[in-house]
Design a protein around this motif. Structure first.
Motif, PDB file in Angstrom:
ATOM      1  N   VAL A 154     -13.432   6.376   8.171  1.00  0.00           N
ATOM      2  CA  VAL A 154     -14.592   5.456   8.059  1.00  0.00           C
ATOM      3  C   VAL A 154     -15.678   5.673   9.428  1.00  0.00           C
ATOM      4  O   VAL A 154     -16.825   5.628   9.289  1.00  0.00           O
TER       5      VAL A 154
ATOM      6  N   ARG B 288      -7.686  -0.836   5.307  1.00  0.00           N
ATOM      7  CA  ARG B 288      -7.723  -1.647   6.685  1.00  0.00           C
ATOM      8  C   ARG B 288      -7.637  -3.083   6.385  1.00  0.00           C
ATOM      9  O   ARG B 288      -7.757  -4.006   7.407  1.00  0.00           O
TER      10      ARG B 288
ATOM     11  N   LEU C  45     -16.844  -2.342  -7.178  1.00  0.00           N
ATOM     12  CA  LEU C  45     -15.962  -1.526  -7.995  1.00  0.00           C
ATOM     13  C   LEU C  45     -16.649  -1.048  -9.258  1.00  0.00           C
ATOM     14  O   LEU C  45     -16.546   0.205  -9.571  1.00  0.00           O
ATOM     15  N   ILE C  46     -17.241  -1.911  -9.947  1.00  0.00           N
ATOM     16  CA  ILE C  46     -18.251  -1.502 -11.085  1.00  0.00           C
ATOM     17  C   ILE C  46     -19.461  -0.787 -10.957  1.00  0.00           C
ATOM     18  O   ILE C  46     -19.794   0.056 -11.517  1.00  0.00           O
TER      19      ILE C  46
ATOM     20  N   ILE D 296     -16.708 -12.086 -17.580  1.00  0.00           N
ATOM     21  CA  ILE D 296     -15.436 -12.025 -17.078  1.00  0.00           C
ATOM     22  C   ILE D 296     -14.923 -13.211 -15.958  1.00  0.00           C
ATOM     23  O   ILE D 296     -13.782 -13.433 -16.182  1.00  0.00           O
ATOM     24  N   TYR D 297     -15.601 -13.665 -15.235  1.00  0.00           N
ATOM     25  CA  TYR D 297     -15.271 -14.570 -14.173  1.00  0.00           C
ATOM     26  C   TYR D 297     -15.630 -16.277 -14.631  1.00  0.00           C
ATOM     27  O   TYR D 297     -15.172 -16.985 -13.952  1.00  0.00           O
TER      28      TYR D 297
ATOM     29  N   TYR E  47      -7.294 -11.259 -10.799  1.00  0.00           N
ATOM     30  CA  TYR E  47      -7.604 -12.486 -11.785  1.00  0.00           C
ATOM     31  C   TYR E  47      -7.203 -11.947 -13.052  1.00  0.00           C
ATOM     32  O   TYR E  47      -6.845 -12.664 -13.673  1.00  0.00           O
TER      33      TYR E  47
ATOM     34  N   LYS F 283     -10.987 -25.267 -16.567  1.00  0.00           N
ATOM     35  CA  LYS F 283     -11.746 -24.035 -16.294  1.00  0.00           C
ATOM     36  C   LYS F 283     -13.083 -24.188 -17.288  1.00  0.00           C
ATOM     37  O   LYS F 283     -13.931 -23.131 -16.796  1.00  0.00           O
TER      38      LYS F 283
ATOM     39  N   GLU G 249     -12.874 -11.630  -5.040  1.00  0.00           N
ATOM     40  CA  GLU G 249     -12.651 -10.746  -5.829  1.00  0.00           C
ATOM     41  C   GLU G 249     -13.794 -10.544  -6.738  1.00  0.00           C
ATOM     42  O   GLU G 249     -13.907  -9.162  -6.953  1.00  0.00           O
TER      43      GLU G 249
ATOM     44  N   GLU H 276      -6.568 -23.428   4.983  1.00  0.00           N
ATOM     45  CA  GLU H 276      -8.127 -24.408   4.747  1.00  0.00           C
ATOM     46  C   GLU H 276      -7.641 -25.666   4.944  1.00  0.00           C
ATOM     47  O   GLU H 276      -8.262 -26.255   5.795  1.00  0.00           O
TER      48      GLU H 276
ATOM     49  N   LYS I   2     -12.770 -21.354  -5.297  1.00  0.00           N
ATOM     50  CA  LYS I   2     -11.742 -20.856  -4.699  1.00  0.00           C
ATOM     51  C   LYS I   2     -12.358 -19.635  -3.843  1.00  0.00           C
ATOM     52  O   LYS I   2     -12.779 -18.630  -4.551  1.00  0.00           O
ATOM     53  N   LEU I   3     -11.936 -19.368  -2.531  1.00  0.00           N
ATOM     54  CA  LEU I   3     -12.439 -18.438  -1.817  1.00  0.00           C
ATOM     55  C   LEU I   3     -11.821 -17.031  -2.368  1.00  0.00           C
ATOM     56  O   LEU I   3     -12.706 -16.037  -2.410  1.00  0.00           O
ATOM     57  N   ASP I   4     -10.705 -17.044  -2.874  1.00  0.00           N
ATOM     58  CA  ASP I   4     -10.109 -15.514  -3.109  1.00  0.00           C
ATOM     59  C   ASP I   4     -10.627 -15.028  -4.288  1.00  0.00           C
ATOM     60  O   ASP I   4     -10.830 -13.979  -4.792  1.00  0.00           O
TER      61      ASP I   4
ATOM     62  N   ARG J  93       0.806  -1.176  -0.131  1.00  0.00           N
ATOM     63  CA  ARG J  93       0.127   0.084   0.137  1.00  0.00           C
ATOM     64  C   ARG J  93       0.860   1.105  -0.042  1.00  0.00           C
ATOM     65  O   ARG J  93       1.774   1.556   0.711  1.00  0.00           O
TER      66      ARG J  93
ATOM     67  N   LEU K 218     -12.630   0.739   3.983  1.00  0.00           N
ATOM     68  CA  LEU K 218     -12.155  -0.523   4.756  1.00  0.00           C
ATOM     69  C   LEU K 218     -11.273  -1.503   4.226  1.00  0.00           C
ATOM     70  O   LEU K 218     -10.172  -2.250   4.714  1.00  0.00           O
TER      71      LEU K 218
ATOM     72  N   ARG L 246      -4.930 -13.569 -15.720  1.00  0.00           N
ATOM     73  CA  ARG L 246      -5.232 -13.911 -17.202  1.00  0.00           C
ATOM     74  C   ARG L 246      -4.114 -13.230 -18.146  1.00  0.00           C
ATOM     75  O   ARG L 246      -3.814 -13.611 -19.140  1.00  0.00           O
TER      76      ARG L 246
ATOM     77  N   ARG M 209     -14.883  -6.861  -6.912  1.00  0.00           N
ATOM     78  CA  ARG M 209     -15.093  -6.329  -8.370  1.00  0.00           C
ATOM     79  C   ARG M 209     -16.683  -5.668  -8.532  1.00  0.00           C
ATOM     80  O   ARG M 209     -16.574  -4.501  -9.247  1.00  0.00           O
TER      81      ARG M 209
ATOM     82  N   SER N  37     -11.911   3.141 -10.561  1.00  0.00           N
ATOM     83  CA  SER N  37     -12.409   1.917 -10.663  1.00  0.00           C
ATOM     84  C   SER N  37     -12.287   1.060 -12.009  1.00  0.00           C
ATOM     85  O   SER N  37     -12.310   0.010 -11.645  1.00  0.00           O
ATOM     86  N   TYR N  38     -12.296   1.765 -12.858  1.00  0.00           N
ATOM     87  CA  TYR N  38     -11.991   0.851 -14.060  1.00  0.00           C
ATOM     88  C   TYR N  38     -10.938   0.730 -14.708  1.00  0.00           C
ATOM     89  O   TYR N  38     -10.827   0.026 -15.901  1.00  0.00           O
TER      90      TYR N  38
END
Lengths: 541, 395
Positions: free
Chosen positions: A70, B357, B305-306, B97-98, A509, B37, B298, A539, B292-294, A40, B353, A513, B302, A482-483
């Motif tokens: 916040v 954070r 964000l969009i 996308i995913y 992700y 996939k 995401e 896990e 998968k959790l991550d 960061r 956050l 790719r 995402r 954001s984009y």
């Protein structure tokens, strides 16, 4: 406080965590923290993390904390919720001390007593917004300056520890130059900016997205300043103006320059015969208004007139003011905001009770009633008392609340050949009170004449441009942040191997790719997601 | 035209239902076939059905627009239906996308519930009051709904995360709240079922009652009155006598509907529990085994964000522009405006956050759930309970 010189030769400001040039960990604590680097703000030297001595430091550090920011947002959010439980003061049409208790019981009373009826202009709500504003400024300054410096100072060749501790990392041996060239071509196809030094390579794109948050904060600050400008006299005008059909009125706050004539007020309803599509809805919900419209003429005064003198008016334009179609001139807007029908005259008939015979009608001008109406043949009606806006006071005496004929009431004396001294009758709308002893005559209500009065809102908001500018900058910043993503891929020669590390500020992700594309048809090992590695260990455990 | 429009919506609804089954199939089938996939054929069929359904609903939207002469987003039924459509649209975009069919399995039921809920409101085409007669109706309302729909995808992803991450072998706060979310979704179904049942049997009872201004009025119930109106007197012969009488400043009819929906939800939930013999979230757990959790984390982030810029543009900026034109001020602290601000503040806090954070993973998933609750509150409670200038959406 001394600057820190890294072993790569770059001089970093005091407080730097990761060397701006090569990324070596300078802060000993950070070095041992975890497997992965905290990227960061690029590990740059932020004022808030470095100094904490003077009062200014403390204030700066308080407002530069995202945690504080916040909390401010969350408190504002909760406060805003409180204000929506019951309608705010501006949306009620009774005195607040009456309204809240009457409509919502004791909870409503408490709501009013706590001042929540006018929450959004309370001093503490405004203070919260102001603190958010300060936090925006300080937070942004604390981060954007060192971040900018760090990104500007970064070199291509990076410290080994920096590369190894990136989330995406791999080392491959026995790689041909041919493969490196292929990677470069692929990177170019993906529009990366490529920099090379000593055979090492840094591919970077989308750095400008890092400035998104700061741009949108600037937008917000401008927006808030725009909101504050409203308190400067003359910047903001907001007035109501009622104009009767056929009358011309001075438009307030225009220095006596502009006049508005209301030619006609039009109220239209949907007609289910004509608008067949809406038949069912109208049957269910009843009449729906289709249009509120005032046909107006705007006048400007020619020259100056003395007080009391009739102004010399010049017609500027005719306009049909409708909802969603305000009249605009010289920064002013005239909105159709409401209407009312005003009683102008009432008609009664003098009627003999037993025969229901009428002896003539009288039409009373409610603004200017006559004392006596002569009906001929010995019949006449006198108005002894007139209450334009009648109600009973606490002692049960009739009084008038105002001079506006909202609820007219009369005390008539009806004179006839049989009763030359007259009979008295008190007549209000849907109510007749007669003195003891029965009257032989009565005043029968026949009809009313009304006149439409258009309610306009006159507004002039010179702060709008600031607000609009703030809004546009905010949107640009938020889209920018954001984009787009800031992605960096390092391809470097270390210990006879080729090391690849990659970083993005978000959307990993997408980065993976892209790496798949970049490394396609080469012998390089695909970088391992070391964060996912950590997750999987957890896990499984 | 209106009839065609209604049929297209019905077709879309049925297609969404079938698509959900195929999404379920694609998850089941996945583990047997391969670990690649690529989406299996179940998944491909599911996505195709979703797209065809979406096109059909788009057909509903366009034909209704032609019939009404204005964009069909002007009352509760129309807006909520559009929100459902936007949700499906947002899913289709995020899917490409995913490529996660699991996301479809969680999003489609939510969209189906939203559309079913919408259909419980009066469905006639309503005329526009003067304040709504503006092209900003089309721009502001659709953009705001699309923004909210994209944000809602983050809820679906967050739900997947929580179902996978929360240990169901013990009961604690997490399992309780996650199950509460499931129960709430079942309650919406409860509302739909109860309303449909009473509307099919044509239940009606009338009361005379005294409102808070001491005026006598008539109130018509379409469900048996558990909570009766203030000083209510039953007019209908053989009508159900209220169990409790409400004071005048509480809307007894709306409260009654809420109670019935809750009871309906309780019965449905009880039945589900009887069949599956464990928590709904526990029963869903095997479905999310392979994700998968991550990745879900995401997807969730995402979507925020969009969705956030779209929401800001539609629900705040376009809203302000229109408010300036129609109501002479760009901001007036009307409840709907305030709730749009609250939603915006919430997602702003969410992103801070997350960025600064480090609230990733489970915490972030909970925030996505809370965000959706706020959006739903703004859609349902603010329109029906708090009202204000936007109350025409209520009917």
């Amino acid at each position: 406080m001394k600057d820190v010189k890294c072993e790569c030769g770059h001089v970093n400001p005091h407080g730097t965590v990761l060397c701006e040039a090569c990324g070596k960990v300078l802060d000993e604590q950070e070095a041992n923290k975890s497997k992965l680097l905290d990227m960061r703000y690029e590990g740059s030297a932020r004022r808030s993390q470095t100094y904490n001595k003077t009062v200014i430091d403390k204030i700066w550090n308080f407002f530069s904390s995202v945690k504080v920011g916040v909390w401010l947002i969350v408190i504002t959010l909760i406060a805003s919720i409180l204000g929506t439980i019951f309608p705010q003061e501006m949306y009620i049409n009774l005195p607040p001390e009456v309204y809240y208790e009457q409509e919502h019981g004791w909870v409503g009373k408490l709501y009013y007593q706590l001042g929540f009826h006018d929450l959004y202009s309370s001093w503490w709500y405004l203070l919260l917004i102001a603190m958010i504003g300060i936090s925006l400024v300080i937070c942004s300054l604390d981060r954007v300056v060192p971040l900018y410096k760090a990104l500007k100072a970064q070199r291509v060749t990076r410290n080994e520890g920096f590369l190894k501790r990136q989330r995406l990392f791999s080392a491959s041996s026995n790689i041909s130059e041919h493969d490196i060239e292929k990677i470069k071509d692929h990177l170019k196809l993906k529009r990366y900016h490529i920099r090379e030094e000593n055979g090492d390579l840094l591919a970077e794109k989308g750095r400008f997205s890092r400035w998104g948050p700061y741009v949108n904060h600037v937008g917000l600050i401008i927006f808030l300043i725009g909101g504050m400008l409203r308190f400067i006299p003359g910047m903001y005008v907001y007035e109501n103006l009622w104009v009767k059909e056929g009358e011309t009125a001075l438009i307030p706050e225009t220095d006596g320059k502009y006049y508005l004539k209301n030619k006609e007020f039009i109220l239209e309803h949907y007609d289910k015969e004509k608008d067949r599509t809406f038949e069912q809805a109208i049957d269910r919900a009843g009449d729906v208004v289709k249009n509120y419209q005032s046909n107006v003429v705007l006048y400007k005064e020619k020259g100056e007139s003395l007080p009391g003198e009739k102004p010399d008016l010049q017609k500027i334009k005719e306009y049909k003011v409708k909802v969603n179609l305000p009249l605009k001139f010289e920064g002013y807007s005239v909105y159709q905001s409401s209407y009312r029908s005003e009683l102008v005259a009432m008609t009664f008939s003098l009627v003999k009770k037993d025969s229901s015979q009428s002896f003539g009608d009288i039409t009373i001008d409610l603004k200017n009633p006559k004392k006596e109406y002569n009906l001929g043949n010995g019949y006449s009606v006198k108005i002894i008392n007139y209450f334009p806006d009648f109600e009973f006071d606490d002692n049960g005496e009739p009084i008038t609340k105002s001079r506006v004929p909202n609820n007219p009431a009369f005390v008539f004396r009806m004179i006839s050949p049989e009763k030359p001294e007259g009979e008295t009758s008190f007549v209000a709308i849907q109510q007749t009170i007669e003195p003891p002893g029965e009257n032989a005559y009565k005043m029968a209500f026949k009809g009313i004449d009304t006149q439409e009065v258009s309610g306009f809102t006159i507004s002039k908001d010179s702060t709008l441009w600031v607000i609009i500018l703030g809004g546009i900058i905010f949107m640009i910043g938020v889209i920018q942040g954001s984009y787009w993503n800031h992605r960096r891929i390092w391809v470097q020669r270390k210990n006879g191997q080729i090391w690849i590390a990659a970083h993005t500020n978000k959307n990993w992700y997408g980065l993976k790719r892209e790496l798949e594309f970049v490394l396609a048809d080469t012998k390089l090992t695909f970088p391992k997601d070391q964060l996912q590695g950590e997750h999987e260990e957890k896990e499984e455990a | 035209m209106v009839e065609i429009s209604g049929n297209l919506l019905f077709i879309a609804f049925i297609l969404y239902l079938i698509a959900t089954l195929f999404f379920g199939g694609s998850i089941k089938a996945k583990k047997d076939i391969n670990k690649k996939k690529e989406t299996n054929s179940w998944g491909k069929i599911a996505v195709c059905l979703t797209i065809v359904g979406f096109i059909s609903q788009l057909g509903y939207f366009i034909t209704r627009w032609i019939a009404a002469g204005h964009a069909p987003v002007s009352n509760m039924f129309e807006f909520t239906t559009f929100f459902g459509m936007a949700l499906v649209g947002a899913f289709i975009v995020i899917y490409f996308i995913y490529r996660s069919t699991l996301l479809g399995l969680f999003t489609m039921p939510v969209a189906i519930l939203v559309i079913a809920y919408a259909s419980m409101f009066p469905r006639e085409i309503t005329p526009l009051i003067p304040a709504l007669q503006s092209y900003w109706l089309n721009i502001h309302v659709t953009t705001a709904a699309i923004g909210e729909a994209i944000l809602a995808i983050s809820f679906a992803a967050g739900l997947i995360y929580l179902v996978k991450a929360i240990d169901q072998t013990k009961s604690n706060k997490q399992t309780f709240w996650l199950e509460t979310v499931m129960f709430s979704l079942v309650t919406v179904l409860g509302f739909v079922v109860i309303t449909t049942v009473f509307s099919i049997v044509g239940y009606e009872e009338k009361f005379t009652w005294v409102d808070k201004h001491d005026q006598e009025a008539v109130m018509e119930y379409t469900m048996p009155a558990i909570t009766g109106p203030n000083e209510g007197e039953l007019l209908t012969k053989d009508g159900f006598k209220p169990l409790v009488e409400m004071p005048a400043y509480i809307n007894a009819k709306k409260l009654n509907t809420v109670i019935w929906s809750f009871l309906g939800g309780l019965v449905l939930y009880g039945l589900i529990r009887l069949v599956i013999r464990k928590r709904i979230s526990a029963a869903l757990k095997p479905l999310v085994k392979n994700i998968k959790l991550d990745l879900v984390d995401e997807i969730s982030y995402r979507s925020v964000l969009i969705g956030f810029p779209v929401f800001t543009l539609g629900a705040l900026i376009f809203a302000m522009i229109w408010a300036q034109i129609a109501w002479s001020r760009f901001w007036g602290w009307d409840p709907k405006e305030v709730w749009a601000l609250i939603t915006w503040l919430f997602y702003a806090a969410f992103m801070h956050l997350r960025l600064s954070r480090g609230w990733h993973g489970e915490k972030s998933a909970w925030l996505a759930v809370i965000g959706f609750v706020i959006i739903m509150f703004n859609l349902v409670a603010v329109n029906l309970v708090i009202a204000g200038l936007h109350s025409y959406a209520g009917s």
